[in-house]
Design an enzyme around this catalytic site. Structure first.
Site, PDB file in Angstrom:
ATOM      1  N   ARG A 161       0.813  -1.216   0.000  1.00 45.63           N
ATOM      2  CA  ARG A 161       0.000   0.000   0.000  1.00 45.63           C
ATOM      3  C   ARG A 161       0.846   1.266   0.000  1.00 45.63           C
ATOM      4  NH1 ARG A 161      -5.251  -1.360   3.876  1.00 45.63           N
ATOM      5  NH2 ARG A 161      -5.886  -3.241   2.744  1.00 45.63           N
ATOM      6  N   ASP A 185     -15.271   8.597  10.224  1.00 44.35           N
ATOM      7  CA  ASP A 185     -14.198   7.640   9.965  1.00 44.35           C
ATOM      8  C   ASP A 185     -12.868   8.370  10.034  1.00 44.35           C
ATOM      9  OD1 ASP A 185     -14.220   4.614   8.683  1.00 44.35           O
ATOM     10  OD2 ASP A 185     -12.377   5.709   8.229  1.00 44.35           O
TER      11      ASP A 185
END
Length: 271
Positions: free
Chosen positions: A37, A139
């Site tokens: 990632r 979030d």
């Protein structure tokens, strides 16, 4: 650029930083995830090493890239009507007992791309119609918050929604939007998303009748779970209901709530 491996020391530095910022603990076997990632991001920035990237995100002035790093390393798996028995309980045991004329507020505390919050919107719209109700989704990832605000999803997700609700509350995309569906505007307008770190002081989002804190504590150690739950419960109204994921428990985490049934808790008394 040799970005297919990371030194133990650099992995430990990233692991510690992610834990400090989000409470998420990366296990040793997550090195390939971190390499995959972050490696793509390093190539975009033409940075030659993970050590150099760490220096960038951890120094003063690196806050924007630090948030990008957190976005890349946090997992955002969700779907409509996930763990459906929670929504059955909400529909049958919570909503019918809500005092008439009182606004109903729900918080999706780890809302990811918004499917949980919009599932709540379907339920509240069915029960309360045009009466006062509101949903907040938060979030830690700014990326998924921006995505959730759009209310647009791949058409394959439509199979997760009961046909009657799908027809009533979603639109199929046409022409340039073919292959997608969109939650209807009047529900999107009642469903507000913003970034928030559950370990940090929360934004001024008020208090809630129900809170969904699902499938996020699995990434935390016990002390972090206690901090997060205590922070979240400060926003639950007395008598309010807390839902957690089916792989989670509040045993040894909090004594402030009473177990109603597995993964469902109620806050009693004034706080």
């Amino acid at each position: 650029m040799a970005l297919d491996t990371i030194s133990t020391a650099d992995f430990e530095r990233f692991r510690r930083l992610l834990y400090q910022q989000s409470g998420i603990h990366l296990a040793d076997n997550k090195q390939p995830l971190l390499i995959g990632r972050l490696g793509r991001r390093l190539r975009e920035l033409e940075i030659d090493s993970f050590g150099e990237y760490f220096d960038r995100v951890s120094r003063a002035g690196g806050e924007v890239e630090l948030q990008r790093m957190i976005d890349l390393l946090t997992t955002n798996e969700t779907h409509f009507f996930r763990e459906p028995q929670h929504f059955v309980f909400l529909r049958e045991q919570v909503l019918p007992h809500h005092p008439a004329g009182t606004p109903f507020r729900a918080w999706s505390a780890a809302s990811s791309t918004g499917e949980e919050a919009y599932t709540l919107a379907f339920e509240l719209a069915e029960k309360f119609g045009d009466a006062a109700w509101e949903i907040v989704g938060t979030d830690i990832s700014h990326r998924v918050v921006a995505q959730a605000r759009l209310g647009v999803y791949p058409i394959e997700r439509s199979t997760e929604i009961p046909p009657a609700l799908l027809k009533k509350y979603c639109l199929r995309g046409v022409r340039s939007q073919a292959g997608s569906m969109r939650v209807m505007t009047h529900l999107v307008q009642r469903t507000h998303f913003l970034p928030a770190n559950l370990l940090a002081p929360l934004p001024d989002i008020g208090r809630f009748d129900v809170i969904f804190l699902r499938n996020v504590m699995i990434y935390f150690d016990l002390e972090t779970k206690r901090r997060v739950v205590d922070n979240v419960l400060s926003r639950l109204k007395p008598g309010g209901t807390l839902f957690i994921g089916h792989a989670e428990t509040l045993q040894n985490v909090s004594e402030r709530v009473q177990l109603v049934k597995p993964t469902i808790y109620r806050l009693s008394g004034a706080h």
